[in-house]
Design an enzyme around this catalytic site. Structure first.
Site, PDB file in Angstrom:
ATOM      1  N   HIS A  61       0.833  -1.207   0.000  1.00  0.00           N
ATOM      2  CA  HIS A  61       0.000   0.000   0.000  1.00  0.00           C
ATOM      3  C   HIS A  61       0.871   1.261   0.000  1.00  0.00           C
ATOM      4  O   HIS A  61       0.805   2.083   0.909  1.00  0.00           O
ATOM      5  CB  HIS A  61      -0.950  -0.009   1.201  1.00  0.00           C
ATOM      6  CG  HIS A  61      -2.017  -1.049   1.093  1.00  0.00           C
ATOM      7  ND1 HIS A  61      -1.945  -2.269   1.710  1.00  0.00           N
ATOM      8  CD2 HIS A  61      -3.195  -1.057   0.394  1.00  0.00           C
ATOM      9  CE1 HIS A  61      -3.033  -2.983   1.417  1.00  0.00           C
ATOM     10  NE2 HIS A  61      -3.800  -2.274   0.621  1.00  0.00           N
ATOM     11  N   ASN A  62       1.648   1.394  -1.049  1.00  0.00           N
ATOM     12  CA  ASN A  62       2.617   2.497  -1.136  1.00  0.00           C
ATOM     13  C   ASN A  62       2.261   3.444  -2.297  1.00  0.00           C
ATOM     14  O   ASN A  62       1.202   3.297  -2.923  1.00  0.00           O
ATOM     15  CB  ASN A  62       4.021   1.907  -1.309  1.00  0.00           C
ATOM     16  CG  ASN A  62       4.042   0.876  -2.440  1.00  0.00           C
ATOM     17  OD1 ASN A  62       3.374   1.063  -3.455  1.00  0.00           O
ATOM     18  ND2 ASN A  62       4.776  -0.212  -2.255  1.00  0.00           N
ATOM     19  N   PHE A  63       3.171   4.357  -2.578  1.00  0.00           N
ATOM     20  CA  PHE A  63       2.902   5.366  -3.612  1.00  0.00           C
ATOM     21  C   PHE A  63       2.707   4.729  -4.999  1.00  0.00           C
ATOM     22  O   PHE A  63       1.910   5.202  -5.804  1.00  0.00           O
ATOM     23  CB  PHE A  63       4.040   6.388  -3.630  1.00  0.00           C
ATOM     24  CG  PHE A  63       3.852   7.497  -4.618  1.00  0.00           C
ATOM     25  CD1 PHE A  63       2.788   8.376  -4.517  1.00  0.00           C
ATOM     26  CD2 PHE A  63       4.753   7.672  -5.669  1.00  0.00           C
ATOM     27  CE1 PHE A  63       2.603   9.406  -5.436  1.00  0.00           C
ATOM     28  CE2 PHE A  63       4.583   8.697  -6.589  1.00  0.00           C
ATOM     29  CZ  PHE A  63       3.505   9.568  -6.478  1.00  0.00           C
ATOM     30  N   LYS A  64       3.424   3.636  -5.253  1.00  0.00           N
ATOM     31  CA  LYS A  64       3.277   2.978  -6.568  1.00  0.00           C
ATOM     32  C   LYS A  64       1.872   2.361  -6.702  1.00  0.00           C
ATOM     33  O   LYS A  64       1.296   2.340  -7.787  1.00  0.00           O
ATOM     34  CB  LYS A  64       4.345   1.905  -6.761  1.00  0.00           C
ATOM     35  CG  LYS A  64       5.737   2.476  -7.032  1.00  0.00           C
ATOM     36  CD  LYS A  64       6.682   1.344  -7.376  1.00  0.00           C
ATOM     37  CE  LYS A  64       8.137   1.702  -7.575  1.00  0.00           C
ATOM     38  NZ  LYS A  64       8.607   3.032  -7.338  1.00  0.00           N
ATOM     39  N   HIS A  65       1.345   1.855  -5.591  1.00  0.00           N
ATOM     40  CA  HIS A  65      -0.037   1.335  -5.621  1.00  0.00           C
ATOM     41  C   HIS A  65      -1.012   2.495  -5.879  1.00  0.00           C
ATOM     42  O   HIS A  65      -1.929   2.362  -6.697  1.00  0.00           O
ATOM     43  CB  HIS A  65      -0.363   0.633  -4.296  1.00  0.00           C
ATOM     44  CG  HIS A  65      -1.816   0.294  -4.130  1.00  0.00           C
ATOM     45  ND1 HIS A  65      -2.479  -0.621  -4.924  1.00  0.00           N
ATOM     46  CD2 HIS A  65      -2.761   0.776  -3.264  1.00  0.00           C
ATOM     47  CE1 HIS A  65      -3.753  -0.690  -4.551  1.00  0.00           C
ATOM     48  NE2 HIS A  65      -3.951   0.148  -3.554  1.00  0.00           N
TER      49      HIS A  65
ATOM     50  N   ASP B  57      -8.949  -0.374  -7.606  1.00  0.00           N
ATOM     51  CA  ASP B  57      -8.174  -0.725  -6.421  1.00  0.00           C
ATOM     52  C   ASP B  57      -7.689  -2.180  -6.449  1.00  0.00           C
ATOM     53  O   ASP B  57      -6.621  -2.493  -5.941  1.00  0.00           O
ATOM     54  CB  ASP B  57      -9.040  -0.486  -5.165  1.00  0.00           C
ATOM     55  CG  ASP B  57      -8.236  -0.500  -3.878  1.00  0.00           C
ATOM     56  OD1 ASP B  57      -6.999  -0.323  -3.946  1.00  0.00           O
ATOM     57  OD2 ASP B  57      -8.839  -0.665  -2.807  1.00  0.00           O
TER      58      ASP B  57
ATOM     59  N   GLN C 243      -4.834 -16.476  -5.404  1.00  0.00           N
ATOM     60  CA  GLN C 243      -5.415 -15.744  -6.536  1.00  0.00           C
ATOM     61  C   GLN C 243      -6.667 -16.357  -7.139  1.00  0.00           C
ATOM     62  O   GLN C 243      -7.528 -15.631  -7.635  1.00  0.00           O
ATOM     63  CB  GLN C 243      -4.367 -15.555  -7.648  1.00  0.00           C
ATOM     64  CG  GLN C 243      -3.210 -14.657  -7.240  1.00  0.00           C
ATOM     65  CD  GLN C 243      -3.658 -13.373  -6.568  1.00  0.00           C
ATOM     66  OE1 GLN C 243      -4.005 -13.367  -5.394  1.00  0.00           O
ATOM     67  NE2 GLN C 243      -3.695 -12.287  -7.293  1.00  0.00           N
TER      68      GLN C 243
ATOM     69  N   ASP D 234      -5.357   5.484  -0.243  1.00  0.00           N
ATOM     70  CA  ASP D 234      -4.658   4.673   0.776  1.00  0.00           C
ATOM     71  C   ASP D 234      -3.623   5.505   1.544  1.00  0.00           C
ATOM     72  O   ASP D 234      -2.646   4.945   2.073  1.00  0.00           O
ATOM     73  CB  ASP D 234      -3.963   3.464   0.124  1.00  0.00           C
ATOM     74  CG  ASP D 234      -4.864   2.234   0.062  1.00  0.00           C
ATOM     75  OD1 ASP D 234      -5.739   2.103   0.938  1.00  0.00           O
ATOM     76  OD2 ASP D 234      -4.691   1.418  -0.862  1.00  0.00           O
TER      77      ASP D 234
HETATM   78  N1  LIG Z   1      -5.667 -12.261  -2.930  1.00  0.00           N
HETATM   79  C1  LIG Z   1      -5.628 -11.040  -3.444  1.00  0.00           C
HETATM   80  N2  LIG Z   1      -6.132 -10.011  -2.783  1.00  0.00           N
HETATM   81  C2  LIG Z   1      -6.058  -8.786  -3.358  1.00  0.00           C
HETATM   82  C3  LIG Z   1      -5.472  -8.561  -4.620  1.00  0.00           C
HETATM   83  N3  LIG Z   1      -5.547  -7.236  -4.907  1.00  0.00           N
HETATM   84  C4  LIG Z   1      -6.167  -6.659  -3.854  1.00  0.00           C
HETATM   85  N4  LIG Z   1      -6.474  -7.599  -2.927  1.00  0.00           N
HETATM   86  C5  LIG Z   1      -7.178  -7.410  -1.657  1.00  0.00           C
HETATM   87  O1  LIG Z   1      -8.206  -6.480  -1.889  1.00  0.00           O
HETATM   88  C6  LIG Z   1      -8.108  -5.504  -0.904  1.00  0.00           C
HETATM   89  C7  LIG Z   1      -8.605  -4.172  -1.306  1.00  0.00           C
HETATM   90  O2  LIG Z   1      -8.513  -3.358  -0.154  1.00  0.00           O
HETATM   91  P1  LIG Z   1      -7.123  -3.241   0.619  1.00  0.00           P
HETATM   92  O3  LIG Z   1      -6.234  -2.366  -0.178  1.00  0.00           O
HETATM   93  O4  LIG Z   1      -7.380  -2.926   2.025  1.00  0.00           O
HETATM   94  O5  LIG Z   1      -6.484  -4.721   0.586  1.00  0.00           O
HETATM   95  C8  LIG Z   1      -6.600  -5.411  -0.597  1.00  0.00           C
HETATM   96  C9  LIG Z   1      -6.242  -6.860  -0.591  1.00  0.00           C
HETATM   97  O6  LIG Z   1      -6.556  -7.457   0.636  1.00  0.00           O
HETATM   98  C10 LIG Z   1      -4.933  -9.687  -5.302  1.00  0.00           C
HETATM   99  O7  LIG Z   1      -4.414  -9.610  -6.417  1.00  0.00           O
HETATM  100  N5  LIG Z   1      -5.040 -10.886  -4.677  1.00  0.00           N
HETATM  101 ZN   LIG Z   2      -5.739   0.481  -2.432  1.00  0.00          ZN
END
Ligand SMILES: Nc1nc2c(ncn2[C@@H]2O[C@@H]3COP(=O)(O)O[C@H]3[C@H]2O)c(=O)[nH]1
Ligand SMILES: [Zn+2]
Length: 333
Positions: free
Chosen positions: A63-67, A220, A271, A104
């Protein structure tokens, strides 16, 4: 020019760019949506805002700047892909893009389940009474930043003034919608308004809000809708953050979510269910509203059984987004 066009597609590869370059790319997106001219935002104010945003993302695995960039870029890609510029008002697009950038802010790498009263009882959970503590915090930080961003000349309005001026409740709605515990509620709301959807009816504000929430949610969690070479490193980052949390939970004697436990999780198990039951249904609802192209994925079945279903779903996703030029190396799995 090629980069500008590439930035409008869901195949964009974030891993090629440093944070300083990403900041410029964000600026390009806001500029190419004409926000600078439509809202009379000074480029310096935008730059200042983006820099403050950059400073308030933490150096954590996922959950960083790239995200933040990827979510914003997917939102931007969807805006172009679905021709939203001709369907929604500029202010809605500004809200969506600004929410994506802020969604985020100051995430610490520990999810809501960790924060709340029955677990670590963090300050955030106390402050927000266990209700979406992280998302409420992201909103609060967004407001702090927006209040501080002042354009160099007082002649032009800053974002927040614009948004207040236009009477829009921002950013809470879109950012709060990213709390996954509200997933079904938001998806069901969208499904219920879909039959009545009419972009030409300007009275349909609540329908547009439901769509905006779905779009930020899609953006997201959309890493798996990207090409493998982009998506895979993101999965490593996510699992690293999950494992960090579960390691701490084990040390503190707190309950551990099975999907975060390094002893129970592997990449396919993480996944398959996520793509099939969370990501794909969300994209399919969006495809009900927009005429996104849909290709039969069956011709691409991969050989190994465990991954077959996930990869089929992935092909569907990629088809929906029109990224058929990607060659997925299913054999890797
Ligand atoms: N298993 C899985 N979970 C994901 C993926 N992308 C996002 N998430 C979940 O979806 C959530 C969206 O909200 P958050 O960012 O809190 O946390 C994220 C992760 O828990 C992914 O590719 N795989
Ligand atoms: Zn997010």
């Amino acid at each position: 020019e090629e980069l500008r066009q590439n930035l409008k597609t869901p195949t964009f590869d974030n891993w090629q760019w440093e944070d300083a370059e990403i900041m410029v790319l964000l600026q390009v997106m806001f500029t190419d949506l004409d926000f600078i001219s439509s809202f009379n935002i000074e480029p310096e104010a935008l730059q200042h805002f983006l820099f403050e945003v950059y400073r308030r993302y933490n150096n954590i695995p996922f959950h960083n700047f790239k995200h933040c960039f990827c979510v914003t870029q997917m939102m931007y890609g969807l805006i172009w892909l679905t021709d939203l510029r001709n369907k929604l008002e500029d202010i809605d697009l500004l809200i969506m893009m600004t929410s994506a950038v802020c969604h985020d802010l100051d995430h610490t790498g520990y999810n809501n389940a960790y924060q709340v009263d029955i677990n670590a009882r963090t300050e955030l959970a106390l402050r927000y009474n266990d209700i979406s503590p992280l998302e409420n915090h992201h909103c609060a930080v967004a407001f702090q930043i927006l209040q501080r961003v002042r354009p160099p000349s007082s002649a032009s309005l800053c974002f927040q003034l614009h948004l207040n001026h236009l009477g829009v409740s921002w950013p809470p709605e879109c950012i709060l919608a990213t709390d996954m515990t509200r997933h079904n509620e938001i998806l069901n709301k969208f499904k219920s308004v879909l039959p009545a959807f009419d972009f030409t009816n300007k009275e349909h504000k609540d329908l547009v809000r439901a769509l905006m929430m779905i779009l930020i949610k899609v953006s997201d969690i959309s890493n798996e809708a990207r090409p493998m070479e982009v998506a895979e490193p993101w999965l490593d980052c996510l699992l690293q953050e999950f494992f960090n949390q579960s390691d701490v939970e084990k040390l503190e004697g707190l309950p551990v979510s099975p999907f975060m436990d390094r002893d129970k999780v592997n990449k396919p198990s993480s996944q398959i269910g996520f793509i099939r039951f969370v990501l794909l249904p969300l994209f399919m609802e969006l495809a009900n509203l927009f005429p996104l192209t849909f290709n039969d994925p069956k011709g691409h079945r991969c050989k190994r059984r465990r991954w077959t279903e996930a990869l089929d779903s992935k092909f569907v996703l990629i088809s929906l987004l029109g990224c058929n030029n990607i060659s997925l190396s299913a054999s890797k799995y």
